[in-house]
Design a protein around this motif. Structure first.
Motif, PDB file in Angstrom:
ATOM      1  N   HIS A 372       6.300  28.769  16.004  1.00  0.00           N
ATOM      2  CA  HIS A 372       5.844  27.735  16.937  1.00  0.00           C
ATOM      3  C   HIS A 372       4.409  27.287  16.705  1.00  0.00           C
ATOM      4  O   HIS A 372       3.849  26.592  17.563  1.00  0.00           O
ATOM      5  CB  HIS A 372       5.951  28.212  18.386  1.00  0.00           C
ATOM      6  N   ASN A 479      12.603  20.541  18.815  1.00  0.00           N
ATOM      7  CA  ASN A 479      12.677  20.929  20.231  1.00  0.00           C
ATOM      8  C   ASN A 479      13.385  19.873  21.083  1.00  0.00           C
ATOM      9  O   ASN A 479      13.549  18.727  20.659  1.00  0.00           O
ATOM     10  CB  ASN A 479      11.257  21.102  20.808  1.00  0.00           C
ATOM     11  N   GLU A 668      -0.226  20.160  16.111  1.00  0.00           N
ATOM     12  CA  GLU A 668       0.736  20.391  17.196  1.00  0.00           C
ATOM     13  C   GLU A 668       2.096  20.632  16.569  1.00  0.00           C
ATOM     14  O   GLU A 668       2.641  19.749  15.902  1.00  0.00           O
ATOM     15  CB  GLU A 668       0.782  19.175  18.117  1.00  0.00           C
ATOM     16  N   ALA A 669       2.658  21.824  16.788  1.00  0.00           N
ATOM     17  CA  ALA A 669       3.927  22.126  16.128  1.00  0.00           C
ATOM     18  C   ALA A 669       4.984  21.085  16.501  1.00  0.00           C
ATOM     19  O   ALA A 669       5.636  20.504  15.633  1.00  0.00           O
ATOM     20  CB  ALA A 669       4.385  23.522  16.499  1.00  0.00           C
ATOM     21  N   SER A 670       5.167  20.864  17.787  1.00  0.00           N
ATOM     22  CA  SER A 670       6.139  19.854  18.201  1.00  0.00           C
ATOM     23  C   SER A 670       5.615  19.054  19.381  1.00  0.00           C
ATOM     24  O   SER A 670       5.449  17.858  19.348  1.00  0.00           O
ATOM     25  CB  SER A 670       7.459  20.528  18.592  1.00  0.00           C
ATOM     26  N   GLY A 671       5.319  19.795  20.475  1.00  0.00           N
ATOM     27  CA  GLY A 671       5.073  19.150  21.749  1.00  0.00           C
ATOM     28  C   GLY A 671       6.425  18.953  22.413  1.00  0.00           C
ATOM     29  O   GLY A 671       7.450  18.758  21.731  1.00  0.00           O
TER      30      GLY A 671
HETATM   31  C1  NBG Z   1       3.863  25.829  21.068  1.00  0.00           C
HETATM   32  C2  NBG Z   1       3.369  24.625  20.279  1.00  0.00           C
HETATM   33  C3  NBG Z   1       3.969  23.337  20.808  1.00  0.00           C
HETATM   34  C4  NBG Z   1       5.478  23.477  20.882  1.00  0.00           C
HETATM   35  C5  NBG Z   1       5.857  24.713  21.680  1.00  0.00           C
HETATM   36  C6  NBG Z   1       7.341  24.932  21.723  1.00  0.00           C
HETATM   37  C7  NBG Z   1       2.934  28.115  20.962  1.00  0.00           C
HETATM   38  C8  NBG Z   1       2.592  29.259  20.092  1.00  0.00           C
HETATM   39  N1  NBG Z   1       3.423  27.030  20.370  1.00  0.00           N
HETATM   40  O1  NBG Z   1       3.628  22.275  19.974  1.00  0.00           O
HETATM   41  O2  NBG Z   1       1.963  24.568  20.328  1.00  0.00           O
HETATM   42  O3  NBG Z   1       6.046  22.343  21.474  1.00  0.00           O
HETATM   43  O4  NBG Z   1       5.272  25.858  21.102  1.00  0.00           O
HETATM   44  O5  NBG Z   1       7.885  24.971  20.462  1.00  0.00           O
HETATM   45  O6  NBG Z   1       2.759  28.186  22.159  1.00  0.00           O
END
Ligand code: NBG
Length: 838
Positions: A372, A479, A668-671
């Motif tokens: 994540h 996500n 940002e991995a996804s948001g």
């Molecule tokens: C978070 C990311 C988000 C993502 C969410 C759910 C952690 C380690 N990561 O960008 O910052 O949407 O995980 O995947 O909290």
């Protein structure tokens, strides 16, 4: 009999605990008030009424819940076990009413008792057992699994204190302990009979068993009891109610007993508190966790409890654990539970007598890992000293996993010794650490990122070696969010409007929102849409007035909303630079024709994250000046909504005209907030980061406000030696804004207050705000221009909602089921129960 519930299932026995007509509900409600709360209505508090209603609703879940467990046990079905240190399930009452489809009856029943349903719903204190997106994702996934009839158990930790409550005092964040269990939690059921024991510390010894086989045993010097507390998670209009099983740590009786013998009563009590500390408090993220022994204890504790629980369940119907991985899919939600790889190996070998090879096969088959984050500081590692003293047996197992793994690496890359240290589960570059992400990758059969771009970057960068080694393990799982909470519950006005046009099937088949598209060209529908938005904005405006004492204009002002954890990479301060830029335009020309905006912020900063807390202060300080300057004439308003959590976020997403998704590309991995906004008809201003990329593809680039550097441009610029000062000195408007902040314009009582923030921007600017400033401002100007054309804005808003269907967590869960878990839906019947009862 009126309870024609769902999927054609009829409840055939109706009594005070199942009936759903108004009269029965009323009777059940009074009954619970009297017998469960011990109160007459005359002396009951609002909380008593809430509790009585919660019990009334819970009663109506239980049959489905017990039947679901029965069904899974009897049919040898494969069960998803979601391992997550965090769950942000939000308040349960409103959601359960919707899923049971009894909102209207219950509304009437409580009204006939002289009460208001919305008041009672507001009374609930949510379990804040998570930090942000990761915990909320786990909750959306639990909702979708139940709705899709996927057998699932969510395993986690029952923190006594969840994420702190936030108050704002003189513009600063103040943390207040979250005593969410203070008035009791009506949704959970303790299952003391399923208590397990977990060892910690001590040493290991080897021996030869009766067959002369070499074996190891672990002799911990402490044990802790794990007591499960279960919360039923009901799906939407279905009979499936899965279990969220959260573990609480307790001291074992034997401690007291031993200590009593030597007369050390106080020592014994100390031991007890020590054990119970393990599940006392949730750790905020964005804080260095290295060296926090208690955190590692938490992780191991809940993972060990959960694996032991799964093994017990398994052996209730199976002869041995050979087919464990065929009946369970364990998903590691980030690396927090990745110690599970070593723990399952230990349980299989040391407790259940398996040999290494078979144990390893079962382990890899069972686990899958979701990453994540790409932020290097968030990748977990534990120092060998700490790890070995707490989990000596697991460290041995990790060494052995590593030895075998590095052997493979040597064969794979015979001429490259650097590979060994790159891949090793042990970081030996300085002080030695266990790398938890490496353990998760090696011990899992599948690895995934949470948005296309994120998965790509994982493959190229953070987990590149593992991708080269086993490309077949990697997939992307973008996500999703549950439409039940994030549209139906949060936005009844929108729900009604959509349903009036396309029926209500979209609630479980979100791609059907597409059918709204043609209505974007219908002026009557656009009108209705605009009115709906106005209504929802007015609802939020009232809350803001009540909560913050700030009057905002829902009719003409653009609601520009930025809510999420406060972090430099999320760049709330870039938003502030824009606010000040607009303010300066007004100051220079008070009669300027400017689109009125209400800037709404919300979010918590980790308690020890100084810069994030300073950003909160900056937002409030700028608000102080802007909101009270007569030249502004109310055209700009800045609001910081305190204590952002699931409950407080629900009225926020629906009211946005503009959603701020402005993280530095690649961070940002996804948001998931980005999805909630756009689904509710907000337009996004955003960078090409995380799931923004896919949102833009879906809604169309003409309906999305894009700005900023791309991920590869960010890395390029960095490698060429990025100099923020150049941007500062060559951009007049930017220079003015920065100079105003450093001169104390917004902090007259302490002119140096924001110096650390300004210095960080001018001399480091890790997150490239200055590089993106002009592009952001230009884009915001396009937003304002677009907002002047209300009719076209509304069209774009409708198209956003219509095209966001794939971001349902139902879609995400279907993909996990097919590509990673190999799990099928198992419908649960209610009739079985009826027969059993006779
Ligand atoms: C978070 C990311 C988000 C993502 C969410 C759910 C952690 C380690 N990561 O960008 O910052 O949407 O995980 O995947 O909290």
């Amino acid at each position: 009999m009126n309870d024609n519930l769902t999927n054609g299932n009829q409840i055939q026995i109706e009594d005070d605990r199942t009936g759903i007509d108004v009269q029965t509900l009323k009777r059940a409600f009074s009954d619970n008030l009297f017998y469960a709360l011990g109160k007459f209505p005359e002396i009951a508090t609002k909380n008593d009424f809430y509790m009585a209603l919660a019990y009334t609703v819970r009663d109506r879940l239980l049959r489905r819940w017990l039947n679901s467990q029965e069904t899974y046990l009897k049919q040898d079905v494969k069960i998803v076990c979601y391992f997550s240190a965090e769950y942000l399930i939000g308040p349960q009452l409103g959601k359960n009413l919707i899923n049971l489809a009894i909102v209207e009856q219950v509304r009437q029943a409580v009204e006939e008792c002289g009460l208001n349903l919305d008041d009672l719903i507001e009374q609930e204190e949510e379990p804040g057992l998570g930090n942000g997106g990761l915990g909320r994702l786990a909750a959306c996934y639990m909702d979708s699994m139940a709705t899709l009839n996927i057998p699932a158990i969510g395993y986690g930790i029952r923190y006594e204190f969840g994420i702190f409550d936030q108050e704002i005092c003189e513009g600063w964040q103040v943390e207040i302990t979250d005593k969410w269990l203070r008035y009791g939690n009506p949704w959970e059921i303790p299952r003391t009979e399923a208590t397990v024991e977990v060892g910690l510390g001590g040493y290991t010894e080897s021996f030869y068993d009766e067959n002369n086989r070499y074996r190891v045993r672990w002799l911990p010097d402490r044990t802790v009891k794990g007591v499960p507390y279960d919360t039923p998670i009901l799906g939407y209009k279905t009979n499936t109610a899965n279990t969220l099983r959260l573990w609480k740590a307790e001291a074992p009786e034997s401690f007291n007993f031993q200590a009593f013998n030597v007369g050390d009563y106080y020592g014994a009590v100390n031991e007890k508190t020590y054990s119970e500390n393990i599940t006392k408090v949730l750790y905020p993220n964005d804080e260095p966790i290295q060296g926090k022994q208690l955190r590692l204890e938490q992780q191991f504790f809940f993972v060990s409890c959960s694996l032991q629980d799964m093994i017990r369940l398994h052996l209730a119907t199976q002869e041995n654990l050979d087919n464990f991985g065929e009946l369970f899919a364990a998903q590691l939600n980030d690396t927090h539970p990745s110690i599970g790889v070593a723990e399952l190996m230990r349980l299989l070998m040391d407790v259940h007598d398996y040999e290494w090879e078979q144990a390893w096969e079962i382990t890899q088959k069972t686990f899958a890992y979701t990453n994540h984050t790409l932020l290097p500081e968030a990748l977990e590692k534990w120092s060998l000293g700490l790890f070995g003293s707490l989990l000596p047996r697991h460290l041995e197992i990790i060494y052995e996993i590593n030895r075998r793994f590095l052997h493979e690496i040597r064969t794979h890359y015979p001429n490259d010794v650097s590979k060994l240290s790159n891949f090793s589960l042990i970081d030996e570059t300085g002080e030695k650490y266990v790398r938890m992400a490496h353990l998760a990758c090696v011990g899992s059969h599948a690895i995934n990122g949470v948005a296309d771009l994120h998965t790509q970057l994982l493959k190229q960068d953070v987990l590149r070696g593992f991708y080269e080694l086993f490309p077949e393990k990697f997939t992307n799982k973008t996500n999703g969010v549950t439409p039940r909470r994030w549209i139906v519950l949060s936005n009844p006005e929108l729900t009604e409007l959509i349903t009036s046009k396309i029926g209500d099937n979209w609630i479980t088949h979100l791609e059907e929102l597409q059918q709204l598209e043609p209505f974007a060209d219908d002026p009557n529908f656009r009108n209705a849409w605009r009115q709906m938005k106005q209504q929802v904005k007015t609802r939020l405006a009232r809350r803001i007035e009540k909560r913050c004492g700030i009057t905002v204009d829902p009719n003409y002002s653009l609601f520009d909303i930025h809510v999420k954890r406060i972090h430099e990479y999320k760049r709330q301060h870039l938003n502030v630079l824009h606010i000040i830029t607009l303010y300066n335009r007004i100051k220079k020309n008070p009669n300027i024709d400017i689109v009125p905006r209400t800037f709404i912020f919300g979010g918590k900063a980790a308690p020890s994250y100084f810069m994030a807390k300073l950003i909160i202060k900056l937002i409030n300080s700028v608000g102080e000046v802007v909101n009270n300057d007569p030249d502004v004439r109310g055209r700009l308003k800045v609001v910081f909504i305190p204590d952002y959590n699931v409950t407080n976020s629900q009225p926020v997403y629906p009211a946005a005209d503009l959603s701020e998704q402005i993280s530095t590309a690649g961070k940002e991995a996804s948001g998931t907030g980005n999805m909630k906004f756009s689904l509710n008809g907000a337009l996004t201003i955003g960078t090409l980061d995380g799931a923004n990329v896919e949102i833009r593809q879906q809604v169309g680039e003409e309906n999305f406000f894009l700005f900023g550097l791309k991920a590869e441009e960010v890395s390029q610029m960095k490698s060429q030696g990025y100099n923020p000062w150049e941007f500062y000195s060559s951009n007049e408007a930017l220079r003015e804004v920065i100079d105003q902040i450093s001169s104390g314009l917004f902090s007259p009582e302490e002119s140096n207050l924001f110096k650390p923030l300004v210095d960080s921007l001018l001399y480091h600017d890790e997150y490239m705000l200055l590089a993106d400033y002009q592009s952001y401002i230009d884009c915001q100007d396009r937003v304002s221009e677009a907002f002047r054309d209300w009719d076209n804005w509304t069209r774009m808003s409708i198209l956003n909602t219509a095209r966001m269907g794939i971001f349902s967590s139902d879609r995400a869960i279907r993909e996990y089921c097919q590509d990673i878990w190999n799990v099928q839906a198992v419908p649960v019947k209610l009739e079985d129960y009826v027969q059993a009862k006779g």
